[in-house]
Scaffold this motif. Structure first.
Motif, PDB file in Angstrom:
ATOM      1  N   ASP A  26       6.031   6.818   9.545  1.00 25.00           N
ATOM      2  CA  ASP A  26       5.968   8.127  10.211  1.00 25.00           C
ATOM      3  C   ASP A  26       4.583   8.365  10.821  1.00 25.00           C
ATOM      4  O   ASP A  26       4.462   8.926  11.923  1.00 25.00           O
ATOM      5  CB  ASP A  26       6.284   9.242   9.207  1.00 25.00           C
ATOM      6  N   TYR A  27       3.549   7.960  10.110  1.00 29.24           N
ATOM      7  CA  TYR A  27       2.181   8.133  10.614  1.00 29.24           C
ATOM      8  C   TYR A  27       1.986   7.333  11.904  1.00 29.24           C
ATOM      9  O   TYR A  27       1.399   7.820  12.882  1.00 29.24           O
ATOM     10  CB  TYR A  27       1.190   7.671   9.542  1.00 29.24           C
ATOM     11  N   SER A  28       2.499   6.092  11.906  1.00 27.49           N
ATOM     12  CA  SER A  28       2.372   5.248  13.094  1.00 27.49           C
ATOM     13  C   SER A  28       3.062   5.893  14.295  1.00 27.49           C
ATOM     14  O   SER A  28       2.514   5.932  15.409  1.00 27.49           O
ATOM     15  CB  SER A  28       2.972   3.866  12.823  1.00 27.49           C
ATOM     16  N   MET A  29       4.262   6.428  14.073  1.00 33.13           N
ATOM     17  CA  MET A  29       5.001   7.052  15.178  1.00 33.13           C
ATOM     18  C   MET A  29       4.317   8.343  15.627  1.00 33.13           C
ATOM     19  O   MET A  29       4.356   8.690  16.816  1.00 33.13           O
ATOM     20  CB  MET A  29       6.442   7.324  14.748  1.00 33.13           C
ATOM     21  N   SER A  30       3.684   9.051  14.686  1.00 30.34           N
ATOM     22  CA  SER A  30       2.964  10.280  15.057  1.00 30.34           C
ATOM     23  C   SER A  30       1.810   9.993  16.009  1.00 30.34           C
ATOM     24  O   SER A  30       1.425  10.837  16.819  1.00 30.34           O
ATOM     25  CB  SER A  30       2.417  10.969  13.806  1.00 30.34           C
ATOM     26  N   LEU A  31       1.279   8.774  15.936  1.00 33.69           N
ATOM     27  CA  LEU A  31       0.164   8.393  16.805  1.00 33.69           C
ATOM     28  C   LEU A  31       0.632   7.620  18.033  1.00 33.69           C
ATOM     29  O   LEU A  31      -0.179   7.022  18.746  1.00 33.69           O
ATOM     30  CB  LEU A  31      -0.844   7.561  16.005  1.00 33.69           C
ATOM     31  N   GLY A  32       1.942   7.595  18.241  1.00 35.28           N
ATOM     32  CA  GLY A  32       2.480   6.987  19.449  1.00 35.28           C
ATOM     33  C   GLY A  32       2.785   5.513  19.345  1.00 35.28           C
ATOM     34  O   GLY A  32       3.076   4.871  20.358  1.00 35.28           O
ATOM     35  N   ALA A  33       2.761   4.951  18.152  1.00 34.99           N
ATOM     36  CA  ALA A  33       3.062   3.534  17.971  1.00 34.99           C
ATOM     37  C   ALA A  33       4.472   3.371  17.411  1.00 34.99           C
ATOM     38  O   ALA A  33       5.117   4.346  17.002  1.00 34.99           O
ATOM     39  CB  ALA A  33       2.046   2.902  17.029  1.00 34.99           C
ATOM     40  N   ALA A  34       4.943   2.134  17.385  1.00 37.30           N
ATOM     41  CA  ALA A  34       6.262   1.851  16.814  1.00 37.30           C
ATOM     42  C   ALA A  34       6.207   1.972  15.294  1.00 37.30           C
ATOM     43  O   ALA A  34       5.145   1.812  14.673  1.00 37.30           O
ATOM     44  CB  ALA A  34       6.713   0.447  17.207  1.00 37.30           C
ATOM     45  N   ALA A  35       7.363   2.226  14.691  1.00 39.93           N
ATOM     46  CA  ALA A  35       7.419   2.378  13.236  1.00 39.93           C
ATOM     47  C   ALA A  35       6.978   1.106  12.523  1.00 39.93           C
ATOM     48  O   ALA A  35       6.385   1.158  11.434  1.00 39.93           O
ATOM     49  CB  ALA A  35       8.831   2.764  12.806  1.00 39.93           C
TER      50      ALA A  35
ATOM     51  N   ALA B  78      -7.619  10.289  11.346  1.00 37.07           N
ATOM     52  CA  ALA B  78      -7.006   9.600  12.484  1.00 37.07           C
ATOM     53  C   ALA B  78      -5.886  10.425  13.109  1.00 37.07           C
ATOM     54  O   ALA B  78      -5.616  10.324  14.312  1.00 37.07           O
ATOM     55  CB  ALA B  78      -6.469   8.237  12.032  1.00 37.07           C
ATOM     56  N   TYR B  79      -5.241  11.264  12.316  1.00 35.56           N
ATOM     57  CA  TYR B  79      -4.127  12.082  12.838  1.00 35.56           C
ATOM     58  C   TYR B  79      -4.629  13.070  13.888  1.00 35.56           C
ATOM     59  O   TYR B  79      -4.066  13.163  14.991  1.00 35.56           O
ATOM     60  CB  TYR B  79      -3.462  12.818  11.673  1.00 35.56           C
TER      61      TYR B  79
ATOM     62  N   SER C  36      -5.741   8.580  16.904  1.00 29.88           N
ATOM     63  CA  SER C  36      -6.330   7.257  17.136  1.00 29.88           C
ATOM     64  C   SER C  36      -5.804   6.231  16.127  1.00 29.88           C
ATOM     65  O   SER C  36      -6.089   6.320  14.930  1.00 29.88           O
ATOM     66  CB  SER C  36      -7.852   7.348  17.028  1.00 29.88           C
ATOM     67  N   ILE C  37      -5.065   5.266  16.626  1.00 29.07           N
ATOM     68  CA  ILE C  37      -4.615   4.142  15.785  1.00 29.07           C
ATOM     69  C   ILE C  37      -5.811   3.299  15.321  1.00 29.07           C
ATOM     70  O   ILE C  37      -5.868   2.884  14.152  1.00 29.07           O
ATOM     71  CB  ILE C  37      -3.609   3.257  16.556  1.00 29.07           C
ATOM     72  N   PRO C  38      -6.817   3.034  16.203  1.00 27.18           N
ATOM     73  CA  PRO C  38      -7.975   2.262  15.731  1.00 27.18           C
ATOM     74  C   PRO C  38      -8.688   2.914  14.541  1.00 27.18           C
ATOM     75  O   PRO C  38      -9.075   2.218  13.594  1.00 27.18           O
ATOM     76  CB  PRO C  38      -8.894   2.204  16.959  1.00 27.18           C
ATOM     77  N   ILE C  39      -8.864   4.229  14.554  1.00 24.28           N
ATOM     78  CA  ILE C  39      -9.510   4.911  13.428  1.00 24.28           C
ATOM     79  C   ILE C  39      -8.666   4.745  12.166  1.00 24.28           C
ATOM     80  O   ILE C  39      -9.185   4.537  11.064  1.00 24.28           O
ATOM     81  CB  ILE C  39      -9.712   6.412  13.735  1.00 24.28           C
TER      82      ILE C  39
ATOM     83  N   GLU D 139       1.514  12.902   6.086  1.00 21.16           N
ATOM     84  CA  GLU D 139       0.869  11.675   6.543  1.00 21.16           C
ATOM     85  C   GLU D 139      -0.613  11.635   6.177  1.00 21.16           C
ATOM     86  O   GLU D 139      -1.141  10.593   5.783  1.00 21.16           O
ATOM     87  CB  GLU D 139       1.018  11.522   8.068  1.00 21.16           C
ATOM     88  N   THR D 140      -1.291  12.763   6.298  1.00 23.06           N
ATOM     89  CA  THR D 140      -2.744  12.775   6.076  1.00 23.06           C
ATOM     90  C   THR D 140      -3.141  13.106   4.643  1.00 23.06           C
ATOM     91  O   THR D 140      -4.225  12.720   4.195  1.00 23.06           O
ATOM     92  CB  THR D 140      -3.419  13.809   7.006  1.00 23.06           C
TER      93      THR D 140
END
Length: 694
Positions: free
Chosen positions: A273-282, A332-333, A337-340, A409-410
């Motif tokens: 869920d966190y990954s999808m919240s940042l615009g990435a795939a699950a 990061a949320y 930022s996925i990198p963070i 998530e956070t």
């Protein structure tokens, strides 16, 4: 490597030298048989009969001396008992103190005798294993079966030591009677739980525990941690100084272990869920979860090296890095930022101080507490693994503090940051850096496998462990080979040097460890994605499932350590466990019938439980076949096994992310295929190894 014969000679009590097992003589006999076999095919029956007769003579010498010493101790105790009876009629404090010292002197002599029995039992088992390896016979099984239950068995005297137990009981009871208990005259039989503040009694009980393996479950758990004792028993006066032991510091190390495991698994239910919240795939959750393991590959090495000089500073550094990593993970949320997010998880991995935790237990905990401390290390890890997902399931909230979002998530990041901050404060004020004493002799360092602890009893065949660890002295030629160079004492100074010390059987054990960690990581890391796709599970459902898996660890180890390991040989349990892991993987595939919750839960439970059993037995065997040069230094056996498991986790998490590009519908089967392949390879390798040995 230093030969066992030389170590045996160094550890012998000088005045009893003529009564120890003549290891060198029997080794020469084996060499003589080997030389004869090159010239002519030896008569198998003659070799077995001749060597059996030689062993019988050796054991008879040991047992007759043992009985003689037991009788002498019994006579001394009888005389002291008469004096004690007189003192009960006319109490005299000074004479009571003298009598107590006399009983303690008998106890110290009994300790020497227990040490004598243990060394001889180890030497006997090693020479039996050496014979099996040299000639391919199952001589150990034959010899033990024919001698174990014979009415005139002398072998039982070495391994059952019933008479010695009676002497221990007599000394303990009489010292308890003389102990000042504020006017109470209770016997130890009335209240066995009453503490006896007598180091001699504690030492005797510890020695008897080593001989009888009465702490099977603790021993089994301790082997999970790869924190074991030396090849030969260390005399009481050479053990870790009790002054170096600080209970609160040990507790802080166990707390570090627990918190780190919670930190590892608390994000698993919400990582997708966190990954999808940042615009990435699950499926990017594989990289998010695995980033911590990537960093741990490197942190294990530098923490292991750092612990050579300090324990306090590495733990402080670990806590600070983990605090920063969790704050970055939570921020990061809002930073989108996925990198963070990934850097935060990398920081958490760089804070892995498990090498320090192991090292502290092996270096600073006295031998009499070390097995319990090692079991505590494994228990803390298991509880952390269960608590992580369970806590995540409870963190179902969503609000803001200023511009900082606090949601499911956070919140794991914020919670762990607070936990590490509290731990850091506790650590700063409560940890006591142990005094370093480079002159302490033969204190086991680092995660040490116990290659040669004593048998659990005569009914268990002596050859339960792979004889590969005998390679150290098997290939040495002549008596001159007994004098090893000083370099043979030195630990490996690099990963490459450590790898070169691994025998084929050790490599197979590490492959098995890699396989089970890979399969477990696939199951755990992709659970949230798989269950959401197939069953529409919520975060709470995933958390409960993962917590239930984690809670099986200790009960499974209890059953295996206390019961199954006494009924079957380790290698049999190993092979069956590998096959059951393979069955669990096969059951997990989505092939024909619609995928259902019962299929997923049952296959996952079978896979996880079988892998837990396999891990315990595998590490138990691994702890016995590793070179003793891997018991010391930075690049030790514990580090190698940790690196093998961590690399497996990294590859598993990367597999999940890469398989995600094929679509979530194919994720399950694609990630299970490598698990199945590695499992089959490990089963074949196990068959090959044991067929070649036996």
């Amino acid at each position: 490597m230093v030969s066992f014969g030389k170590k045996l000679k160094e550890r012998q009590i000088q005045e009893w030298q003529g009564y120890y097992i003549n290891y060198k003589l029997m080794k020469r006999k084996l060499k003589q048989y080997a030389n004869q076999s090159q010239a002519v095919v030896p008569d198998r029956r003659f070799v077995l009969k001749d060597f059996s007769r030689m062993l019988d003579n050796q054991i008879e010498t040991i047992v007759l001396f043992l009985l003689e010493q037991q009788g002498a101790l019994a006579s001394r105790i009888s005389g002291l008992n008469e004096q004690k009876d007189l003192l009960q009629e006319v109490p005299d404090i000074a004479k009571i103190d003298e009598l107590r010292e006399a009983y303690q002197a008998v106890g110290r002599d009994l300790l020497k005798l227990l040490y004598f029995v243990e060394i001889n039992a180890i030497g006997l088992r090693k020479i039996l294993k050496k014979f099996d390896k040299r000639f391919g016979y199952k001589f150990t099984d034959y010899y033990v079966k024919t001698r174990a239950n014979h009415p005139y068995s002398q072998l039982q005297q070495v391994f059952k030591h019933v008479g010695l137990g009676a002497v221990v009981g007599s000394i303990s009871r009489n010292l308890a009677d003389l102990q000042d208990r504020k006017g109470s005259y209770l016997s130890i039989y009335d209240q066995p739980a009453l503490p006896l503040q007598d180091p001699v009694v504690d030492s005797m009980k510890a020695a008897v525990d080593r001989l009888s393996h009465s702490t099977n479950f603790l021993n089994f758990l301790a082997q999970h941690a790869l924190i074991m004792q030396d090849e030969l028993p260390v005399p009481v006066e050479e053990g870790v100084d009790d002054q170096r032991y600080h209970f609160m510091s040990l507790l802080l190390n166990l707390a570090n272990t627990f918190l780190y495991m919670v930190n590892t698994y608390i994000i698993v239910p919400t990582a997708d869920d966190y990954s999808m919240s940042l615009g990435a795939a699950a499926t990017v959750c594989g990289i998010v979860i695995g980033a911590m393991a990537v960093a741990q590959i490197f942190s294990s090495v530098y923490f292991s090296a750092w612990s050579n000089s300090s324990y306090f500073r590495p733990l402080i550094f670990s806590s600070i890095v983990l605090f920063i990593g969790n704050v970055m993970y939570a921020l990061a949320y809002d930073l989108n930022s996925i990198p963070i997010l990934l850097i935060g998880r990398l920081f958490c991995g760089f804070g892995s101080a498990r090498a320090v935790n192991r090292r502290y237990i092996s270096d600073c905990v006295p031998l009499k507490y070390r097995m319990q401390a090692s079991a505590g290390f494994v228990s803390a890890s298991a509880l952390g693994m269960a608590c992580g997902p369970a806590v995540a399931g409870l963190l179902q909230t969503n609000f803001k503090i200023y511009k900082i979002t606090v949601n499911k998530e956070t919140l794991p990041g914020w919670l762990m940051a607070i936990a590490w901050l509290i731990y850091l404060i506790w650590l700063w004020f409560s940890f006591k850096e142990p005094v370093r004493d480079t002159e302490i002799k033969n204190v086991p360092q680092e995660s040490k496998a116990e290659p040669d602890s004593l048998e659990k009893g005569i009914v268990e065949p002596l050859l339960l462990k792979s004889p590969e660890n005998q390679q150290d002295e098997d290939e040495q030629e002549g008596d001159e080979s007994e004098e090893a160079s000083e370099d043979s004492y030195k630990p490996a100074n690099s990963i490459v040097a450590a790898y070169r010390l691994l025998t084929p059987s050790v490599k197979v054990q590490l492959l098995i460890y890699f396989m089970l960690k890979y399969a477990m990581e696939i199951l755990l890391s992709e659970s949230s994605v798989i269950t959401t796709y197939y069953f529409s599970w919520s975060t709470g459902h995933v958390a409960v499932f993962l917590a239930c898996l984690g809670l099986t660890v200790l009960p499974v180890n209890l059953v295996v350590g206390s019961y199954i390991s006494n009924m079957f040989e380790d290698r049999q349990i190993l092979l069956v466990s590998e096959i059951m892991v393979c069955v669990g993987i096969l059951m997990s595939f989505n092939v024909i019938i619609p995928y259902s919750v019962p299929q997923y839960v049952c296959s996952g439970l079978l896979l996880f439980v079988s892998a837990e059993v396999l891990e315990g037995v595998n590490l138990s065997l691994l702890s016995r076949v590793m070179s003793s040069r891997l018991s010391r230094g930075t690049y030790n056996g514990g580090l190698l096994s940790t690196e093998a498991g961590t690399i497996a986790r990294v590859i598993a998490d990367a597999t999940i992310t890469l398989a995600g590009y094929l679509g979530v519908s194919m994720l399950l089967n694609v990630t299970l295929l490598p698990s199945l392949f590695i499992c089959i390879v490990s089963i074949l390798a196990t068959f090959w190894t044991y067929n070649s040995l036996y």
